[in-house]
Design a protein around this motif. Sequence first.
Motif, PDB file in Angstrom:
ATOM      1  N   PHE A  99       0.842  -1.180   0.000  1.00  0.00           N
ATOM      2  CA  PHE A  99       0.000   0.000   0.000  1.00  0.00           C
ATOM      3  C   PHE A  99       0.887   1.243   0.000  1.00  0.00           C
ATOM      4  N   TYR A 100       0.626   2.168  -0.928  1.00  0.00           N
ATOM      5  CA  TYR A 100       1.366   3.424  -1.017  1.00  0.00           C
ATOM      6  C   TYR A 100       0.393   4.589  -0.869  1.00  0.00           C
ATOM      7  N   ASP A 101       0.885   5.697  -0.305  1.00  0.00           N
ATOM      8  CA  ASP A 101       0.034   6.877  -0.252  1.00  0.00           C
ATOM      9  C   ASP A 101       0.056   7.580  -1.604  1.00  0.00           C
ATOM     10  N   LYS A 102      -0.633   8.703  -1.700  1.00  0.00           N
ATOM     11  CA  LYS A 102      -0.743   9.391  -2.987  1.00  0.00           C
ATOM     12  C   LYS A 102       0.592   9.951  -3.463  1.00  0.00           C
ATOM     13  N   ASP A 103       1.578  10.058  -2.550  1.00  0.00           N
ATOM     14  CA  ASP A 103       2.922  10.503  -2.921  1.00  0.00           C
ATOM     15  C   ASP A 103       3.869   9.325  -3.133  1.00  0.00           C
ATOM     16  N   LEU A 104       3.296   8.117  -3.248  1.00  0.00           N
ATOM     17  CA  LEU A 104       4.036   6.873  -3.505  1.00  0.00           C
ATOM     18  C   LEU A 104       5.012   6.522  -2.384  1.00  0.00           C
ATOM     19  N   ARG A 105       4.661   6.902  -1.155  1.00  0.00           N
ATOM     20  CA  ARG A 105       5.440   6.478   0.002  1.00  0.00           C
ATOM     21  C   ARG A 105       4.825   5.195   0.563  1.00  0.00           C
ATOM     22  N   LEU A 106       5.672   4.207   0.818  1.00  0.00           N
ATOM     23  CA  LEU A 106       5.191   2.912   1.293  1.00  0.00           C
ATOM     24  C   LEU A 106       4.590   3.068   2.686  1.00  0.00           C
ATOM     25  N   GLU A 107       3.353   2.598   2.854  1.00  0.00           N
ATOM     26  CA  GLU A 107       2.659   2.683   4.132  1.00  0.00           C
ATOM     27  C   GLU A 107       2.498   1.325   4.812  1.00  0.00           C
ATOM     28  N   LYS A 108       2.254   0.286   4.045  1.00  0.00           N
ATOM     29  CA  LYS A 108       1.971  -1.021   4.633  1.00  0.00           C
ATOM     30  C   LYS A 108       2.243  -2.124   3.623  1.00  0.00           C
ATOM     31  N   VAL A 109       2.656  -3.293   4.146  1.00  0.00           N
ATOM     32  CA  VAL A 109       2.844  -4.487   3.320  1.00  0.00           C
ATOM     33  C   VAL A 109       2.148  -5.648   4.011  1.00  0.00           C
ATOM     34  N   GLU A 110       1.320  -6.380   3.275  1.00  0.00           N
ATOM     35  CA  GLU A 110       0.661  -7.574   3.786  1.00  0.00           C
ATOM     36  C   GLU A 110       1.243  -8.806   3.095  1.00  0.00           C
ATOM     37  N   TYR A 111       1.531  -9.842   3.879  1.00  0.00           N
ATOM     38  CA  TYR A 111       2.057 -11.100   3.361  1.00  0.00           C
ATOM     39  C   TYR A 111       0.997 -12.173   3.587  1.00  0.00           C
ATOM     40  N   TRP A 112       0.549 -12.818   2.515  1.00  0.00           N
ATOM     41  CA  TRP A 112      -0.538 -13.788   2.574  1.00  0.00           C
ATOM     42  C   TRP A 112      -0.060 -15.170   2.138  1.00  0.00           C
ATOM     43  N   LYS A 113      -0.681 -16.180   2.743  1.00  0.00           N
ATOM     44  CA  LYS A 113      -0.517 -17.563   2.282  1.00  0.00           C
ATOM     45  C   LYS A 113      -1.783 -17.947   1.543  1.00  0.00           C
ATOM     46  N   GLN A 114      -1.625 -18.357   0.302  1.00  0.00           N
ATOM     47  CA  GLN A 114      -2.776 -18.660  -0.552  1.00  0.00           C
ATOM     48  C   GLN A 114      -3.444 -19.954  -0.115  1.00  0.00           C
ATOM     49  N   GLY A 115      -4.762 -19.894   0.084  1.00  0.00           N
ATOM     50  CA  GLY A 115      -5.522 -21.078   0.443  1.00  0.00           C
ATOM     51  C   GLY A 115      -6.270 -21.654  -0.742  1.00  0.00           C
ATOM     52  N   ALA A 116      -6.977 -22.755  -0.516  1.00  0.00           N
ATOM     53  CA  ALA A 116      -7.743 -23.386  -1.588  1.00  0.00           C
ATOM     54  C   ALA A 116      -8.906 -22.508  -2.028  1.00  0.00           C
ATOM     55  N   THR A 117      -9.393 -21.659  -1.109  1.00  0.00           N
ATOM     56  CA  THR A 117     -10.446 -20.705  -1.430  1.00  0.00           C
ATOM     57  C   THR A 117     -10.046 -19.355  -0.855  1.00  0.00           C
ATOM     58  N   ALA A 118     -10.809 -18.320  -1.234  1.00  0.00           N
ATOM     59  CA  ALA A 118     -10.502 -16.981  -0.735  1.00  0.00           C
ATOM     60  C   ALA A 118     -10.584 -16.930   0.784  1.00  0.00           C
ATOM     61  N   SER A 119     -11.600 -17.579   1.370  1.00  0.00           N
ATOM     62  CA  SER A 119     -11.771 -17.537   2.815  1.00  0.00           C
ATOM     63  C   SER A 119     -10.687 -18.306   3.550  1.00  0.00           C
ATOM     64  N   GLN A 120     -10.022 -19.238   2.866  1.00  0.00           N
ATOM     65  CA  GLN A 120      -8.975 -20.039   3.492  1.00  0.00           C
ATOM     66  C   GLN A 120      -7.593 -19.405   3.340  1.00  0.00           C
ATOM     67  N   SER A 121      -7.476 -18.339   2.581  1.00  0.00           N
ATOM     68  CA  SER A 121      -6.214 -17.623   2.490  1.00  0.00           C
ATOM     69  C   SER A 121      -5.938 -16.944   3.822  1.00  0.00           C
ATOM     70  N   GLN A 122      -4.694 -17.013   4.288  1.00  0.00           N
ATOM     71  CA  GLN A 122      -4.341 -16.514   5.612  1.00  0.00           C
ATOM     72  C   GLN A 122      -3.288 -15.424   5.511  1.00  0.00           C
ATOM     73  N   ILE A 123      -3.501 -14.370   6.305  1.00  0.00           N
ATOM     74  CA  ILE A 123      -2.505 -13.310   6.356  1.00  0.00           C
ATOM     75  C   ILE A 123      -1.452 -13.700   7.390  1.00  0.00           C
ATOM     76  N   GLU A 124      -0.200 -13.811   6.964  1.00  0.00           N
ATOM     77  CA  GLU A 124       0.869 -14.273   7.837  1.00  0.00           C
ATOM     78  C   GLU A 124       1.589 -13.128   8.544  1.00  0.00           C
TER      79      GLU A 124
END
Length: 280
Positions: A99-124
């Motif tokens: 996620f970047y702000d409007k000035d392209l400064r990095l604000e946040k990074v999310e790392y996910w593990k892909q699951g068999a379905t969308a609901s089974q995907s987990q944020i690590e």
Amino acid sequence: MPFNKFFFAAFFLLSFSGAFLFAQEEPEQALSSEEAAAVQDAELSQEEKEPEVLYQSFIDSMKKIRLLQTKEDFFTAKHSSESGRQLVNSANGKFMRRFYDKDLRLEKVEYWKQGATASQSQIEKVVEYNAPNASGVYSIFEQNNAEKFESRSFYFSDGRLKFQRKNYFDQDGKLLSFDVVTITYDAAKRTLQERLQKYNSNESGIRLFSDEVHNSKYNGKVLEESSYYKNNVLRVKTIYQDFDKGDYVRTTYFDGGIIVRDFYRDNVKIDTSMKGGGVQ
């Protein structure tokens, strides 16, 4: 490895809910019949060698790339004039959203593990970057669900760590222990003291069980002496005759009054002495 359909379901559920993306396949330039035949022959030859060497590229109505997919990874971008930009890429069963702000400064990074379905995907893991204060000190917050800890670190504008607290949790989210790191510097931005304190947390309260301190002393621009204390007891002391050449004496203090001195020249140990009794 090819992406399965579940990643796309997870991604669009997480990143593009309620958004309409005007995307189209990137147009190809018209070719003459001779050029088309040559390209077809080259493509067939390449396909025979590596049948999975394919990629897809999509652009929007403003001719900006929105999606790029190969046989091994996936990249897409979402832009909003109000909230900034999001970049998502995936490979090997994991995907990352920045996620970047409007000035392209990095604000946040999310790392996910892909699951068999969308609901089974987990944020690590989530890492948040906070803007500097008036003194130029900024902080980074990390919540690591996979390893059951969270930390907040404060840095000077040049990247030197000032302070960090790291909390460790059990499977139910209960605080088990935490570490505190504090670093002080001199006017030349050299480390004077680095302190690591470790605490336990239980029903009876919080208890400090380990306190480690590294001190450094300088003579002008040269490191002259360093010492290490464990729970207020001197354990190691190093005196430098010539730091740049690697000439120094390192003394280690053990329980029971045993003292070991190691002598170094050019960073190579040349002699050792041992004695019991009091500290000298």
